[in-house]
Scaffold this active site. Structure first.
Site, PDB file in Angstrom:
ATOM      1  N   TRP A 183      38.930  83.485  73.760  1.00  0.00           N
ATOM      2  CA  TRP A 183      37.980  84.774  74.485  1.00  0.00           C
ATOM      3  C   TRP A 183      39.719  86.020  74.316  1.00  0.00           C
ATOM      4  O   TRP A 183      41.030  85.570  74.846  1.00  0.00           O
ATOM      5  CB  TRP A 183      38.095  85.066  74.924  1.00  0.00           C
ATOM      6  CG  TRP A 183      37.580  86.353  76.792  1.00  0.00           C
ATOM      7  CD1 TRP A 183      36.651  87.235  75.366  1.00  0.00           C
ATOM      8  CD2 TRP A 183      38.719  86.992  76.947  1.00  0.00           C
ATOM      9  NE1 TRP A 183      36.999  88.345  76.160  1.00  0.00           N
ATOM     10  CE2 TRP A 183      38.292  88.231  76.877  1.00  0.00           C
ATOM     11  CE3 TRP A 183      39.757  87.019  77.902  1.00  0.00           C
ATOM     12  CZ2 TRP A 183      38.493  89.705  78.087  1.00  0.00           C
ATOM     13  CZ3 TRP A 183      40.309  87.757  79.345  1.00  0.00           C
ATOM     14  CH2 TRP A 183      39.282  88.926  78.394  1.00  0.00           C
ATOM     15  N   GLU A 224      34.155  83.576  72.166  1.00  0.00           N
ATOM     16  CA  GLU A 224      33.558  84.432  73.183  1.00  0.00           C
ATOM     17  C   GLU A 224      33.536  85.843  72.992  1.00  0.00           C
ATOM     18  O   GLU A 224      34.319  86.654  72.407  1.00  0.00           O
ATOM     19  CB  GLU A 224      34.436  84.321  74.340  1.00  0.00           C
ATOM     20  CG  GLU A 224      33.972  84.962  76.366  1.00  0.00           C
ATOM     21  CD  GLU A 224      34.135  84.245  77.026  1.00  0.00           C
ATOM     22  OE1 GLU A 224      35.743  83.309  76.652  1.00  0.00           O
ATOM     23  OE2 GLU A 224      33.807  84.232  78.038  1.00  0.00           O
ATOM     24  N   LYS A 226      32.386  89.757  74.188  1.00  0.00           N
ATOM     25  CA  LYS A 226      32.119  90.476  75.198  1.00  0.00           C
ATOM     26  C   LYS A 226      31.901  91.953  74.898  1.00  0.00           C
ATOM     27  O   LYS A 226      32.486  92.553  73.949  1.00  0.00           O
ATOM     28  CB  LYS A 226      33.425  90.664  75.781  1.00  0.00           C
ATOM     29  CG  LYS A 226      33.785  91.214  76.899  1.00  0.00           C
ATOM     30  CD  LYS A 226      34.795  90.306  78.220  1.00  0.00           C
ATOM     31  CE  LYS A 226      34.477  91.613  79.422  1.00  0.00           C
ATOM     32  NZ  LYS A 226      35.312  90.684  80.097  1.00  0.00           N
ATOM     33  N   ASP A 257      28.588  84.378  77.579  1.00  0.00           N
ATOM     34  CA  ASP A 257      29.768  83.938  78.890  1.00  0.00           C
ATOM     35  C   ASP A 257      28.310  85.950  80.097  1.00  0.00           C
ATOM     36  O   ASP A 257      27.943  86.081  79.106  1.00  0.00           O
ATOM     37  CB  ASP A 257      30.809  85.183  79.109  1.00  0.00           C
ATOM     38  CG  ASP A 257      31.045  85.232  80.011  1.00  0.00           C
ATOM     39  OD1 ASP A 257      30.402  85.333  81.677  1.00  0.00           O
ATOM     40  OD2 ASP A 257      32.087  84.701  80.753  1.00  0.00           O
ATOM     41  N   HIS A 260      28.811  88.827  79.854  1.00  0.00           N
ATOM     42  CA  HIS A 260      28.862  89.852  78.895  1.00  0.00           C
ATOM     43  C   HIS A 260      28.255  90.275  78.325  1.00  0.00           C
ATOM     44  O   HIS A 260      28.849  90.851  77.180  1.00  0.00           O
ATOM     45  CB  HIS A 260      30.101  88.381  77.571  1.00  0.00           C
ATOM     46  CG  HIS A 260      31.473  87.951  78.273  1.00  0.00           C
ATOM     47  ND1 HIS A 260      32.626  87.680  77.962  1.00  0.00           N
ATOM     48  CD2 HIS A 260      32.250  88.390  80.140  1.00  0.00           C
ATOM     49  CE1 HIS A 260      34.109  87.636  78.419  1.00  0.00           C
ATOM     50  NE2 HIS A 260      33.237  87.941  79.924  1.00  0.00           N
ATOM     51  N   HIS A 284      29.723  80.904  79.618  1.00  0.00           N
ATOM     52  CA  HIS A 284      30.298  80.532  80.523  1.00  0.00           C
ATOM     53  C   HIS A 284      29.286  81.045  81.296  1.00  0.00           C
ATOM     54  O   HIS A 284      29.099  82.178  81.591  1.00  0.00           O
ATOM     55  CB  HIS A 284      31.214  81.984  80.002  1.00  0.00           C
ATOM     56  CG  HIS A 284      32.910  80.581  79.736  1.00  0.00           C
ATOM     57  ND1 HIS A 284      33.828  81.517  79.728  1.00  0.00           N
ATOM     58  CD2 HIS A 284      32.902  80.114  79.663  1.00  0.00           C
ATOM     59  CE1 HIS A 284      35.163  80.966  79.054  1.00  0.00           C
ATOM     60  NE2 HIS A 284      34.391  79.629  79.026  1.00  0.00           N
ATOM     61  N   ASP A 292      30.703  92.788  84.738  1.00  0.00           N
ATOM     62  CA  ASP A 292      31.215  91.598  84.604  1.00  0.00           C
ATOM     63  C   ASP A 292      32.126  91.787  86.358  1.00  0.00           C
ATOM     64  O   ASP A 292      32.745  91.093  85.457  1.00  0.00           O
ATOM     65  CB  ASP A 292      31.556  91.546  83.121  1.00  0.00           C
ATOM     66  CG  ASP A 292      32.262  89.901  82.892  1.00  0.00           C
ATOM     67  OD1 ASP A 292      31.614  89.407  83.632  1.00  0.00           O
ATOM     68  OD2 ASP A 292      33.744  90.301  82.088  1.00  0.00           O
ATOM     69  N   ASP A 294      31.859  89.121  87.696  1.00  0.00           N
ATOM     70  CA  ASP A 294      31.909  87.414  88.246  1.00  0.00           C
ATOM     71  C   ASP A 294      32.549  87.124  89.148  1.00  0.00           C
ATOM     72  O   ASP A 294      33.054  86.215  90.013  1.00  0.00           O
ATOM     73  CB  ASP A 294      34.016  87.043  87.372  1.00  0.00           C
ATOM     74  CG  ASP A 294      34.236  86.798  85.460  1.00  0.00           C
ATOM     75  OD1 ASP A 294      33.363  86.149  85.452  1.00  0.00           O
ATOM     76  OD2 ASP A 294      34.805  88.172  85.342  1.00  0.00           O
ATOM     77  N   ASP A 324      32.499  79.914  85.009  1.00  0.00           N
ATOM     78  CA  ASP A 324      33.435  81.051  84.747  1.00  0.00           C
ATOM     79  C   ASP A 324      33.199  82.132  85.742  1.00  0.00           C
ATOM     80  O   ASP A 324      32.503  83.665  85.507  1.00  0.00           O
ATOM     81  CB  ASP A 324      33.191  81.905  83.305  1.00  0.00           C
ATOM     82  CG  ASP A 324      35.034  82.673  82.599  1.00  0.00           C
ATOM     83  OD1 ASP A 324      35.586  83.104  83.851  1.00  0.00           O
ATOM     84  OD2 ASP A 324      34.559  83.957  82.140  1.00  0.00           O
TER      85      ASP A 324
HETATM   86  C1  RNT Z   1      37.069  87.145  80.679  1.00  0.00           C
HETATM   87  C2  RNT Z   1      36.095  85.998  79.698  1.00  0.00           C
HETATM   88  C3  RNT Z   1      37.147  85.182  79.946  1.00  0.00           C
HETATM   89  C4  RNT Z   1      37.731  84.926  81.334  1.00  0.00           C
HETATM   90  C5  RNT Z   1      38.459  83.602  80.820  1.00  0.00           C
HETATM   91  C6  RNT Z   1      39.699  83.329  82.653  1.00  0.00           C
HETATM   92  O1  RNT Z   1      35.787  88.096  80.624  1.00  0.00           O
HETATM   93  O2  RNT Z   1      34.951  85.681  80.913  1.00  0.00           O
HETATM   94  O3  RNT Z   1      36.493  83.634  79.125  1.00  0.00           O
HETATM   95  O4  RNT Z   1      36.977  85.389  82.285  1.00  0.00           O
HETATM   96  O5  RNT Z   1      39.255  82.695  79.921  1.00  0.00           O
HETATM   97 ZN    ZN Z   2      33.837  83.779  80.160  1.00  0.00          ZN
END
Ligand code: RNT
Ligand code: ZN
Length: 417
Positions: A183, A224, A226, A257, A260, A284, A292, A294, A324
């Site tokens: 990523w 990955e 986003k 993810d 994302h 993720h 986003d 988390d 994640d």
């Molecule tokens: C960031 C991505 C990525 C990170 C990790 C720490 O937006 O989701 O995967 O969260 O690599």
């Molecule tokens: Zn991620």
């Protein structure tokens, strides 16, 4: 087998669902637990990497975060006491053990991760890996593999190659495949004048990294995508279309993810389509609240829908499930435990769905029966099957879980300055 479970088993059986079979399948599905919840994505580089330049951000400063690999491992061991099923460790490159020395990202080697591998071996855990393309002076401009500066690109290409080699060796040592996730935060805050050139450079850099021959038995690579990040609101080089295309072209893994995409867009519906064109997926699992963010994963509709798709596509073996999230505002052990358990609970729910009956109704265009099946089974006693599963795995539930983690907090976490 207690009476509550026996009753639940009978109720599911009425819909043609075998709870024993579901438990058996569930227990074998690995979930990859990310190390970075334990210290707010800090890592152990010297000088400490400060979470920056990544379009990602932690908020909160709850006391007790892990300050070194020993503490992080102890915390993970504590978390695992409450997490049933097969757990893998997902490690970022900044979590190497560098012995107090400055080892730059392009210089990292397997030896810096040997401690983790030995620990995973001892704990019977598989491992996954991530190059770290953020929190570094050479990422401070917001560009890494797509930077217009060749020197910067070359540095990050070297990092990517180093990581793939490390992952391959980890896989060899563990006798199990490592999934390495790429990523890159590259993007722009405001409207770019050139959207194409950075994407061309990103693809070219990745080609150079992936060109290095690695044994697929030991390491497989994922990219990955986003939509946006903090400081990259207008443009992210590695968008969904970009990485979907790149993964399809190169037949590698695509990472989805859950945070994302557009805030109202969910990844569940993407799984079946992507599975048609890439060999495997990496998930993720995260929980975005309005952005986003988390947040810790819970058993919400979005997570349930993701797990339903993995199960209904018959893709348990082709979809690698990783977490994640990183919440620094609560006890970090709770965060891990709640998120991991929630993801697994949603998997269990998916395995307990009366899919066969629903599909029969669907194929007969009997959508009324299909809807009724979904609704009538939505409040079957999942909790009783879950408790039975946790009991069998000797993992506490409910209040006992809270008491246990609180004890660790009092004894260990609260002593950390
Ligand atoms: C960031 C991505 C990525 C990170 C990790 C720490 O937006 O989701 O995967 O969260 O690599
Ligand atoms: Zn991620």
């Amino acid at each position: 087998m207690n009476n509550t479970y026996r009753n639940a088993k009978e109720q599911y059986a009425k819909f043609g669902v075998d709870t024993e079979k579901a438990i058996e399948i569930l227990d074998a599905i690995p979930l990859s637990m990310h190390c970075w919840q334990g210290d707010d994505v800090g890592g152990f580089e010297t000088p400490d990497a400060i979470l920056s330049g990544g379009g990602i951000q932690t908020t909160g400063n709850y006391p007790g975060k892990a300050r070194n690999p020993q503490e992080l491992r102890a915390d993970i061991e504590e978390a695992i006491k409450y997490i049933p099923g097969k757990t893998r460790l997902n490690l970022h490159a900044i979590y190497g053990e560098f012995g107090g020395k400055k080892v730059d990202r392009n210089e990292i080697e397997y030896k810096h991760f040997k401690g983790w591998v030995d620990w995973c071996k001892a704990n019977n855990m598989g491992m996954d890996f991530n190059p770290t393309y953020f929190s570094h002076p050479k990422a401070a401009d917001g560009f890494t593999l797509s930077s217009p500066d060749k020197g910067i690109r070359d540095f990050w290409i070297e990092h990517g190659i180093a990581c793939r080699k490390i992952a391959e060796k980890i896989g060899k040592e563990l006798g199990a495949t490592v999934i390495t996730n790429f990523w890159m935060p590259d993007g722009m805050k405001d409207f770019p004048a050139d959207r194409l050139a950075p994407r061309e450079r990103m693809a070219d850099s990745l080609d150079k990294i992936m060109k290095v021959k690695i044994n697929k038995k030991y390491d497989r690579d994922a990219v990955e995508c986003k939509l946006f990040g903090i400081g990259s609101e207008s443009y992210v080089v590695g968008s969904h279309e970009f990485f979907m295309g790149y993964a399809v072209k190169n037949q590698m893994l695509l990472t989805l993810d859950s945070g994302h995409f557009h805030p109202t867009e969910q990844i569940a519906d993407k799984i079946s389509s992507c599975l048609m064109f890439v060999p495997e997926l990496l998930l993720h699992v995260s929980r975005g609240v309005r952005w986003d963010s988390d947040h810790v994963v819970i058993s919400d509709d979005a997570t349930k829908a993701i797990m339903q798709e993995v199960v209904r596509c018959g893709a348990i073996d082709r979809v690698h499930i990783g977490m994640d999230f990183f919440d620094a505002s609560i006890n970090r052990i709770f965060a891990w435990v709640v998120g991991m358990r929630a993801a697994r609970k949603c998997l269990l729910a998916a395995l307990l769905d009366p899919v066969k009956k629903m599909r029969e109704a669907e194929d007969a265009f009997d959508f009324g029966s299909r809807l009724t099946l979904m609704e009538e089974t939505s409040n079957l006693p999942l909790a009783d099957v879950w408790s039975e599963y946790c009991n069998r795995a000797s993992k506490p539930c409910g209040i006992k879980l809270i008491e246990g983690i609180k004890k660790y907090e009092a004894k260990v976490l609260s002593k950390r300055a």
